[in-house]
Design an enzyme around this catalytic site. Sequence first.
Site: not given
Length: 491
Positions: A73, A186, A81, A143, A174, A258
């Site tokens: 990601d 989340h 990352r 983002r 997404h 996801d």
Amino acid sequence: MDARTGVDLVGMADAVLQPGFIGKEPPPWLRRRLAEGLGGVALFARNVVDRDQVAELTAALRAEKPDVIVAIDEEAGDVTRIDAHTGSPWPGNLALGAIDDPALTREIAGHIGRDLAAVGITFDYAPDADVNNDPNNPVIGSRAFGAEPERVARHTAAWITGLQQSGVAACAKHFPGHGNTSVDSHLDVPLIKAGRVELEAVELLPFRAAIAAGVQAVMSAHLRVPAFDTELPATLSRKIMTELLRDELGFDGLIVTDGIEMRAISDRYGLAQATVMAIVAGADAICVGGEHADEETAVMLRDAIVAAVRSGELPEERLADAAARVARLATWSVAAPKSAPDPRAGEIGLSAARRALRITAPDATFPLADPAYVIEFQPQLNLAIAPETPWGLLAPLAEVAPATSGVRLTSEAGLPDALQASLGRPLVLVVRDPHRYPWMADSLRASLAVRPEAIVVEMGVPADPRGEVHIATFGATAAAGRAVAELLAGR
């Protein structure tokens, strides 16, 4: 091999999984599962030390399965990352949208792809194609390329083109759009209330652009969109994954979920049932391992998929189709030509971050007359950001102006002492989405009441400018911090 049909159900079930793992090298169970046919692996910040180590890790994965899909990601913005321990050297999507130079976006994505390809990564869960049209969005924000669908669409297409020209598969996310909500999937199930006409004009526009640009993959969102399906979240909805994305929008690539363990669906359906439902709905690959990064979870999901085929819940041809799409992406990844990283990449990223800066007082003069005192206001970061990712201005400013000092606050409690310590020195107030945090907005107002000349640096989504001098970076990457530091230090 299934004794009744002669079909390798276990192999196909393994092929559609993309689990994570703990550690800086592949554990024995992962090596064994790859040799048995596991289709992919998802890397997280916990698996990364530096680029040399990642290259060794991916080589070890490939020794077990040469065409394994190695995913990460890497948005190369606030969500990184590969640079989680140092901060991204790139300005991030919101900054690129603010610059609004698609050629630059394509160039930067190409550099990111070269960097990933050089360490053996073949699949990037990026770019974020969401339109951030709710300023209170807790999980998208910087983002996204912005809040205007046309801007997001052109930069989404440019990012995909640049990344895939470097030999790394892109993944628009997404779907069908996570920008118009103030809930983090989340933690809970977001609800997108917009009607079909608005969704067509806003949320779907960047995904249409992504498909036209030849994106290899699309990631589903764990949210409810009643305009398309009144019952199921998008990841589990055939109406959204197949009828909308496949049939209506014409996407023929890989659909990946996801993180299947995210609470928006796992709390209600459980990991195993959500996995089966996602594949039935049209998903081809299951991303798992943010929290459940172990062999037991991977085996449980594989066995649940096999059991669902045997019970008739999951048609065998649907699983075969999903496994075939995974294999097709793996083949593309192996065959795609790769280029070496550009040694000038760091300077290109910093130059772009400088271009993104917006200063509301154009007559402001720099450098600062004396070493600054910096107060950073730390928000609660969304769960997509690796917690170890550094951000802010204090560290980079101290690097170029060593007499700099300051403090980071997580509440109003330490503000009086910090303001007292700043007396006699230029004051810089660093915020990140104060419009979303009442304590931060109150602290900012209190600080400016005492020090109206203070410089305000906004490292999130800019809202109403505050203070006599306001600098917006459109993100909190290392490149953004360095760009502001050099500005204030006269570099």
